[in-house]
Scaffold this active site. Structure first.
Site, PDB file in Angstrom:
ATOM      1  CG  ASP A 114      -0.382  -0.053   2.517  1.00 18.78           C
ATOM      2  OD1 ASP A 114       0.853  -0.229   2.609  1.00 18.78           O
ATOM      3  OD2 ASP A 114      -1.115   0.089   3.515  1.00 18.78           O
ATOM      4  CB  SER A 115       4.599   1.672  -0.061  1.00 15.97           C
ATOM      5  OG  SER A 115       4.841   0.533  -0.867  1.00 15.97           O
ATOM      6  CD  GLU A 140       0.360  -1.376   8.140  1.00 19.19           C
ATOM      7  OE1 GLU A 140       0.020  -0.587   9.043  1.00 19.19           O
ATOM      8  OE2 GLU A 140       0.869  -1.007   7.068  1.00 19.19           O
ATOM      9  CG  ASP A 163       0.372  -3.999   2.095  1.00 15.68           C
ATOM     10  OD1 ASP A 163       0.366  -4.817   3.041  1.00 15.68           O
ATOM     11  OD2 ASP A 163       1.280  -3.170   1.903  1.00 15.68           O
ATOM     12  CD  GLU A 186       7.612  -0.211   7.643  1.00 18.63           C
ATOM     13  OE1 GLU A 186       6.728  -0.999   7.242  1.00 18.63           O
ATOM     14  OE2 GLU A 186       7.765   0.928   7.162  1.00 18.63           O
ATOM     15  CE  LYS A 213       3.118  -5.831   3.975  1.00 18.64           C
ATOM     16  NZ  LYS A 213       2.592  -4.656   4.727  1.00 18.64           N
TER      17      LYS A 213
HETATM   18  O1  KIV Z   1       3.543  -1.070   1.665  1.00 17.89           O
HETATM   19  C1  KIV Z   1       4.695  -1.529   1.658  1.00 17.89           C
HETATM   20  O2  KIV Z   1       5.465  -1.300   0.724  1.00 17.89           O
HETATM   21  C2  KIV Z   1       5.112  -2.341   2.788  1.00 17.89           C
HETATM   22  C3  KIV Z   1       6.502  -2.845   2.859  1.00 17.89           C
HETATM   23  C4  KIV Z   1       7.567  -1.907   2.627  1.00 17.89           C
HETATM   24  C5  KIV Z   1       6.756  -3.728   3.993  1.00 17.89           C
HETATM   25  O3  KIV Z   1       4.314  -2.622   3.619  1.00 17.89           O
END
Ligand code: KIV
Length: 261
Positions: free
Chosen positions: A46-47, A116, A85, A180, A114
């Protein structure tokens, strides 16, 4: 082609003390390059909110955006495990919503999701639905407002809390877990204590694998972060190439006969 990587094969790498190489990707081109590089796991992070869409954080990222980018990355990845994510708001409200949003990402092409934090009921329900889950503890960017900024977590006594979070997430059945921005000593303690592979970002060298943001390690922009090593300077190569293109169009050097029909 080397064997297809799966969630169980990532889990098994810890037993063989093989480092797990993970990188983000957001579109067809970055996905093809990441897969061809031999990365074990490609994450549609989600980055993408910060890196691709220009938001200040990952908080505004929606399910629609994650599904859209997951579809694009799916078309470029064949060997690596493709993880997507779950964006902020897609798993916090209820376990049922978490499962249906995880299903939507898998229908878009993800092979695992993934999320959090210590949403262990949601993790267990998603795993029960047949979808492997990657955990994420430490500095969890979707909680940036609670942390008061993107800063290292788990220094001093707070380390114990993160250690307990990691054990709880491990016990809920994840196949791996991102750590992280936490001290390297804490990451080592967690790595020794949990069954699943730990995947560090800004968490030192003792994790079972590492993950980095594609644009950060390839040097797309001028941001310098302590946990990032730049392995290429793609941004300046692109700027130089585009400047040369502009010069050659303006002075009539491009296109030539060979580029014409
Ligand atoms: O969103 C992302 O890119 C991440 C990673 C850098 C772990 O969660």
């Amino acid at each position: 082609m080397a064997d297809k990587i799966t969630a169980p094969s990532i889990y098994a790498m810890k037993r063989r003390a093989e480092k797990v190489v993970c990188v983000t990707a957001y579109d067809l081109t970055s996905a093809r390059i990441a897969d061809a590089s031999g990365a074990d796991l490609v994450l549609v992070g989600d980055s993408l909110g910060n890196v691709i869409l220009g938001y200040d954080s990952t908080i505004p990222v929606t399910m629609e955006e994650m599904v859209h980018h997951t579809r694009a990355v799916r078309r470029g990845v064949s060997r690596a495990l493709l993880v997507s994510d779950m964006p902020f708001g897609s798993y916090q409200a209820s376990v049922a919503e978490a499962v249906s949003n995880a299903v939507a990402l898998v229908k878009a092409g993800a092979e695992a999701v993934k999320l959090e934090g210590t949403y262990t009921e949601a993790i267990e329900a998603i795993v029960n639905a047949g979808i492997p889950v990657m955990g994420h503890v430490g500095m969890t960017p979707q909680s940036v407002n609670q942390f008061g900024g993107f800063r290292v977590q788990g220094k001093g006594t707070q380390g114990e809390e993160i250690f307990e979070d990691a054990k709880q997430v491990d016990a809920s059945g994840v196949f791996s877990m991102v750590l992280e921005l936490i001290p390297a000593t804490l990451a080592q303690k967690i790595t020794d204590a949990v069954d699943c592979p730990t995947i560090g970002i800004g968490a030192g060298p003792h994790c079972d694998g590492q993950i980095q943001v594609y644009n950060d390690i390839l040097g797309f922009d001028d941001t310098r972060l302590k946990h990032v090593k730049r392995f290429a300077e793609v941004g300046s190569a692109c700027r130089d190439g585009l400047k040369q293109y502009a010069d050659e169009v303006r002075n009539g050097e491009f296109p030539k006969e060979e580029h014409s029909f």
